[in-house]
Design a protein around this motif. Structure first.
Motif, PDB file in Angstrom:
ATOM      1  N   THR A   1       1.002  -1.216  -0.125  1.00 17.95           N
ATOM      2  CA  THR A   1      -0.069  -0.129  -0.104  1.00 17.95           C
ATOM      3  C   THR A   1       0.896   1.223   0.142  1.00 17.95           C
ATOM      4  O   THR A   1       1.698   1.117   0.754  1.00 17.95           O
ATOM      5  N   VAL A   2       0.515   2.074  -0.783  1.00 19.15           N
ATOM      6  CA  VAL A   2       1.140   3.363  -1.001  1.00 19.15           C
ATOM      7  C   VAL A   2       0.025   4.597  -0.239  1.00 19.15           C
ATOM      8  O   VAL A   2      -0.864   4.639  -0.971  1.00 19.15           O
ATOM      9  N   LEU A   3       0.737   5.260   0.870  1.00 15.60           N
ATOM     10  CA  LEU A   3      -0.157   6.269   1.380  1.00 15.60           C
ATOM     11  C   LEU A   3       0.299   7.464   1.027  1.00 15.60           C
ATOM     12  O   LEU A   3       1.553   7.789   1.037  1.00 15.60           O
ATOM     13  N   PHE A   4      -0.633   8.389   0.628  1.00 14.35           N
ATOM     14  CA  PHE A   4      -0.171   9.821   0.446  1.00 14.35           C
ATOM     15  C   PHE A   4      -1.463  10.633   1.266  1.00 14.35           C
ATOM     16  O   PHE A   4      -2.400  10.351   1.116  1.00 14.35           O
ATOM     17  N   PHE A   5      -0.892  11.513   2.034  1.00 13.78           N
ATOM     18  CA  PHE A   5      -1.873  12.405   2.962  1.00 13.78           C
ATOM     19  C   PHE A   5      -1.981  13.672   2.412  1.00 13.78           C
ATOM     20  O   PHE A   5      -1.167  14.498   1.871  1.00 13.78           O
ATOM     21  N   GLY A   6      -3.212  13.830   2.023  1.00 22.09           N
ATOM     22  CA  GLY A   6      -3.780  15.274   1.459  1.00 22.09           C
ATOM     23  C   GLY A   6      -5.077  15.429   1.584  1.00 22.09           C
ATOM     24  O   GLY A   6      -5.681  15.159   2.569  1.00 22.09           O
ATOM     25  N   PHE A   7      -5.716  16.442   0.634  1.00 25.24           N
ATOM     26  CA  PHE A   7      -6.961  16.585   0.660  1.00 25.24           C
ATOM     27  C   PHE A   7      -7.566  17.149  -0.623  1.00 25.24           C
ATOM     28  O   PHE A   7      -6.718  17.520  -1.502  1.00 25.24           O
ATOM     29  N   THR A   8      -8.904  16.886  -0.992  1.00 25.52           N
ATOM     30  CA  THR A   8      -9.367  17.016  -2.039  1.00 25.52           C
ATOM     31  C   THR A   8      -9.325  18.413  -2.888  1.00 25.52           C
ATOM     32  O   THR A   8      -9.604  18.671  -4.164  1.00 25.52           O
ATOM     33  N   GLN A   9      -9.368  19.596  -2.024  1.00 23.55           N
ATOM     34  CA  GLN A   9      -9.307  21.002  -2.277  1.00 23.55           C
ATOM     35  C   GLN A   9      -7.930  21.541  -2.693  1.00 23.55           C
ATOM     36  O   GLN A   9      -7.872  22.610  -3.051  1.00 23.55           O
ATOM     37  N   CYS A  10      -6.944  20.600  -2.260  1.00 19.55           N
ATOM     38  CA  CYS A  10      -5.676  20.912  -2.578  1.00 19.55           C
ATOM     39  C   CYS A  10      -5.520  21.488  -4.275  1.00 19.55           C
ATOM     40  O   CYS A  10      -5.788  20.719  -5.206  1.00 19.55           O
TER      41      CYS A  10
ATOM     42  N   LEU B   1      -5.283   7.666  -0.979  1.00 19.99           N
ATOM     43  CA  LEU B   1      -5.218   9.061  -0.440  1.00 19.99           C
ATOM     44  C   LEU B   1      -6.036   8.967   0.589  1.00 19.99           C
ATOM     45  O   LEU B   1      -6.951   8.704   0.651  1.00 19.99           O
ATOM     46  N   VAL B   2      -5.207   9.462   1.819  1.00 22.13           N
ATOM     47  CA  VAL B   2      -5.795   9.635   3.080  1.00 22.13           C
ATOM     48  C   VAL B   2      -5.994  11.271   3.493  1.00 22.13           C
ATOM     49  O   VAL B   2      -4.999  11.915   3.427  1.00 22.13           O
ATOM     50  N   SER B   3      -7.148  11.423   3.587  1.00 26.59           N
ATOM     51  CA  SER B   3      -7.564  13.001   3.662  1.00 26.59           C
ATOM     52  C   SER B   3      -7.350  13.405   5.060  1.00 26.59           C
ATOM     53  O   SER B   3      -7.591  12.903   6.186  1.00 26.59           O
ATOM     54  N   VAL B   4      -6.588  14.667   5.352  1.00 31.18           N
ATOM     55  CA  VAL B   4      -6.610  15.105   6.620  1.00 31.18           C
ATOM     56  C   VAL B   4      -7.549  16.218   6.574  1.00 31.18           C
ATOM     57  O   VAL B   4      -7.293  17.026   7.443  1.00 31.18           O
TER      58      VAL B   4
END
Length: 217
Positions: free
Chosen positions: A71-80, A110-113
């Motif tokens: 699993t490749v995790l990236f932390f961000g958010f959809t309105q970035c 994508l894991v949203s913060v």
């Protein structure tokens, strides 16, 4: 090889001190070797106890449900506005270039913060732009925080100047943006932290690493 300091992007401007993040990184296992072409492999892999997320379909994600695949995790958010879509597009390119036999062994997430705005429905629409197999996940902040602490993920909420509100939120959305680290985290098939890539733009390094690990015995 020592752990490189995670880089930070501001979907906004990031000026928060890095002491807390550096302290979190010191808790990670000693890095054992370089990943093929880049990144850092942890030796031994770090077990994670804070994985408790909800995916874009409303299903619960835990270490148990993530087991069996890389699993490749990236932390961000959809309105970035820039870093997140650019990084996810790069990850989509990595996914396409993986050997056909390896591709089913690797998931990209994508894991949203920003769980206040990023509902499962919104995440489903967003990650679907990058690939049918991309996973979007989040959780209420209290539930998400343990995983963020374990990985040393840095994030902060910023209210933009009054004149910029409209650019960051719709009429029904709170007006704020989120700053966050750009690091990629690779979990092994036991859902342990296996490798860290502090430069998501080095997609060839990630491709070589995943091909080697997922293609191994």
């Amino acid at each position: 090889m020592g752990m490189r300091q995670p880089r930070h992007w501001a979907c906004g401007v990031y000026r928060r001190p890095l002491l807390a993040l550096l302290a979190a990184l010191l808790l990670l296992p000693t890095a054992g070797s370089a990943a093929p072409g880049g990144g850092t492999v942890l030796s031994p892999p770090k077990s994670l106890t804070g994985i408790d997320l909800i995916d874009q379909h409303g299903a619960r994600l835990t270490a148990g449900t993530l087991a069996g695949q890389w699993t490749v995790l990236f932390f961000g958010f959809t309105q970035c506005p820039d870093v997140c879509p650019t990084t996810l597009a790069r990850l989509a390119g990595v996914q396409r270039r993986l050997p056909e036999g390896i591709r089913p062994k690797v998931r990209f997430m994508l894991v949203s913060v920003d769980p206040m705005r990023d509902t499962p429905e919104r995440l489903a629409e967003y990650v679907g732009r990058f690939g049918q197999d991309f996973v979007g996940a989040t959780a209420p902040l209290g539930q998400l925080a343990p995983l963020l602490r374990e990985l040393g993920v840095s994030y902060a909420y910023t209210v933009p100047p009054a004149g910029e509100h409209a650019a960051h939120a719709g009429h029904d959305m709170p007006a704020y943006t989120v700053t966050h680290s750009e690091t990629l985290y690779v979990l092994d098939p036991q859902a342990r932290l296996y490798a860290v890539f502090t430069d998501p733009k080095d997609d060839y390094a990630l491709l070589r690493g995943l091909s080697a690990w997922a293609g191994g015995p």
